[in-house]
Design a protein around this motif. Structure first.
Motif, PDB file in Angstrom:
ATOM      1  N   THR A 193       0.837  -1.195   0.000  1.00  0.00           N
ATOM      2  CA  THR A 193       0.000   0.000   0.000  1.00  0.00           C
ATOM      3  C   THR A 193       0.872   1.245   0.000  1.00  0.00           C
ATOM      4  N   ALA A 194       0.616   2.150  -0.923  1.00  0.00           N
ATOM      5  CA  ALA A 194       1.442   3.353  -1.022  1.00  0.00           C
ATOM      6  C   ALA A 194       1.072   4.413   0.016  1.00  0.00           C
ATOM      7  N   MET A 195      -0.182   4.452   0.421  1.00  0.00           N
ATOM      8  CA  MET A 195      -0.612   5.495   1.350  1.00  0.00           C
ATOM      9  C   MET A 195      -0.817   4.924   2.742  1.00  0.00           C
ATOM     10  N   ASP A 196      -0.438   5.670   3.757  1.00  0.00           N
ATOM     11  CA  ASP A 196      -0.617   5.285   5.145  1.00  0.00           C
ATOM     12  C   ASP A 196      -2.094   5.431   5.510  1.00  0.00           C
ATOM     13  N   PRO A 197      -2.772   4.346   5.891  1.00  0.00           N
ATOM     14  CA  PRO A 197      -4.205   4.438   6.172  1.00  0.00           C
ATOM     15  C   PRO A 197      -4.524   5.109   7.507  1.00  0.00           C
ATOM     16  N   ILE A 198      -3.522   5.342   8.341  1.00  0.00           N
ATOM     17  CA  ILE A 198      -3.724   5.983   9.639  1.00  0.00           C
ATOM     18  C   ILE A 198      -3.444   7.475   9.502  1.00  0.00           C
ATOM     19  N   TRP A 199      -4.218   8.295  10.194  1.00  0.00           N
ATOM     20  CA  TRP A 199      -4.061   9.751  10.163  1.00  0.00           C
ATOM     21  C   TRP A 199      -4.165  10.314   8.746  1.00  0.00           C
ATOM     22  N   PRO A 200      -5.304  10.162   8.104  1.00  0.00           N
ATOM     23  CA  PRO A 200      -5.442  10.634   6.729  1.00  0.00           C
ATOM     24  C   PRO A 200      -5.176  12.131   6.559  1.00  0.00           C
ATOM     25  N   ILE A 201      -5.400  12.930   7.587  1.00  0.00           N
ATOM     26  CA  ILE A 201      -5.119  14.365   7.432  1.00  0.00           C
ATOM     27  C   ILE A 201      -3.638  14.616   7.207  1.00  0.00           C
ATOM     28  N   TRP A 202      -2.775  13.830   7.868  1.00  0.00           N
ATOM     29  CA  TRP A 202      -1.329  13.996   7.653  1.00  0.00           C
ATOM     30  C   TRP A 202      -0.980  13.613   6.223  1.00  0.00           C
ATOM     31  N   GLY A 203      -1.629  12.581   5.705  1.00  0.00           N
ATOM     32  CA  GLY A 203      -1.390  12.198   4.316  1.00  0.00           C
ATOM     33  C   GLY A 203      -1.765  13.311   3.355  1.00  0.00           C
ATOM     34  N   ALA A 204      -2.876  13.992   3.627  1.00  0.00           N
ATOM     35  CA  ALA A 204      -3.279  15.118   2.777  1.00  0.00           C
ATOM     36  C   ALA A 204      -2.286  16.265   2.892  1.00  0.00           C
ATOM     37  N   LEU A 205      -1.835  16.560   4.103  1.00  0.00           N
ATOM     38  CA  LEU A 205      -0.864  17.642   4.285  1.00  0.00           C
ATOM     39  C   LEU A 205       0.466  17.322   3.620  1.00  0.00           C
ATOM     40  N   ASP A 206       0.846  16.059   3.579  1.00  0.00           N
ATOM     41  CA  ASP A 206       2.092  15.668   2.918  1.00  0.00           C
ATOM     42  C   ASP A 206       2.091  16.042   1.446  1.00  0.00           C
ATOM     43  N   LEU A 207       0.931  16.192   0.856  1.00  0.00           N
ATOM     44  CA  LEU A 207       0.826  16.516  -0.563  1.00  0.00           C
ATOM     45  C   LEU A 207       0.918  18.015  -0.830  1.00  0.00           C
ATOM     46  N   THR A 208       1.042  18.834   0.210  1.00  0.00           N
ATOM     47  CA  THR A 208       1.132  20.278   0.047  1.00  0.00           C
ATOM     48  C   THR A 208       2.595  20.723   0.127  1.00  0.00           C
ATOM     49  N   PRO A 209       2.953  21.866  -0.467  1.00  0.00           N
ATOM     50  CA  PRO A 209       4.338  22.333  -0.415  1.00  0.00           C
ATOM     51  C   PRO A 209       4.876  22.525   1.010  1.00  0.00           C
ATOM     52  N   GLU A 210       4.023  22.959   1.947  1.00  0.00           N
ATOM     53  CA  GLU A 210       4.486  23.188   3.315  1.00  0.00           C
ATOM     54  C   GLU A 210       4.515  21.910   4.135  1.00  0.00           C
ATOM     55  N   GLY A 211       3.913  20.845   3.625  1.00  0.00           N
ATOM     56  CA  GLY A 211       3.911  19.564   4.325  1.00  0.00           C
ATOM     57  C   GLY A 211       3.173  19.630   5.651  1.00  0.00           C
ATOM     58  N   ARG A 212       3.613  18.823   6.603  1.00  0.00           N
ATOM     59  CA  ARG A 212       2.971  18.751   7.906  1.00  0.00           C
ATOM     60  C   ARG A 212       3.297  19.931   8.794  1.00  0.00           C
ATOM     61  N   GLY A 213       4.329  20.650   8.469  1.00  0.00           N
ATOM     62  CA  GLY A 213       4.721  21.800   9.280  1.00  0.00           C
ATOM     63  C   GLY A 213       5.171  21.379  10.666  1.00  0.00           C
ATOM     64  N   GLU A 214       5.245  22.322  11.560  1.00  0.00           N
ATOM     65  CA  GLU A 214       5.735  22.052  12.911  1.00  0.00           C
ATOM     66  C   GLU A 214       4.706  21.323  13.777  1.00  0.00           C
ATOM     67  N   ALA A 215       3.456  21.244  13.337  1.00  0.00           N
ATOM     68  CA  ALA A 215       2.419  20.578  14.112  1.00  0.00           C
ATOM     69  C   ALA A 215       2.706  19.086  14.280  1.00  0.00           C
ATOM     70  N   ALA A 216       3.444  18.509  13.361  1.00  0.00           N
ATOM     71  CA  ALA A 216       3.726  17.072  13.424  1.00  0.00           C
ATOM     72  C   ALA A 216       4.987  16.758  14.215  1.00  0.00           C
TER      73      ALA A 216
END
Length: 75
Positions: free
Chosen positions: A51-74
């Motif tokens: 599986t290419a995508m992590d099924p846990i914490w889908p919001i982090w997966g969505a943020l990973d697709l943005t230029p700023e990524g997860r930011g300092e919140a992670a």
């Protein structure tokens, strides 16, 4: 981005030396400084999971697709 007729998959570890395609998601972004590799799924290397995508914490997966990524919140 297409990987047809080039070595993108091999360079980003999504293809074995024998040409077998692996289930890996690579994320790139483009800005005024050029194109950047931002993120890659790695579960296949750690667990042998297909599986290419992590099924846990889908919001982090969505943020990973943005230029700023997860930011300092992670952190």
């Amino acid at each position: 981005m297409s990987s047809k007729n080039n070595n993108l998959n091999r360079d980003y570890h999504a293809e074995t030396a024998d040409g077998v395609q692996l289930s890996i998601l690579n994320v790139f972004s483009r800005d005024e400084d050029g194109i950047r590799h931002r993120w890659a799924s790695e579960r296949i290397f750690v667990r042998g999971d297909s599986t290419a995508m992590d099924p846990i914490w889908p919001i982090w997966g969505a943020l990973d697709l943005t230029p700023e990524g997860r930011g300092e919140a992670a952190a």
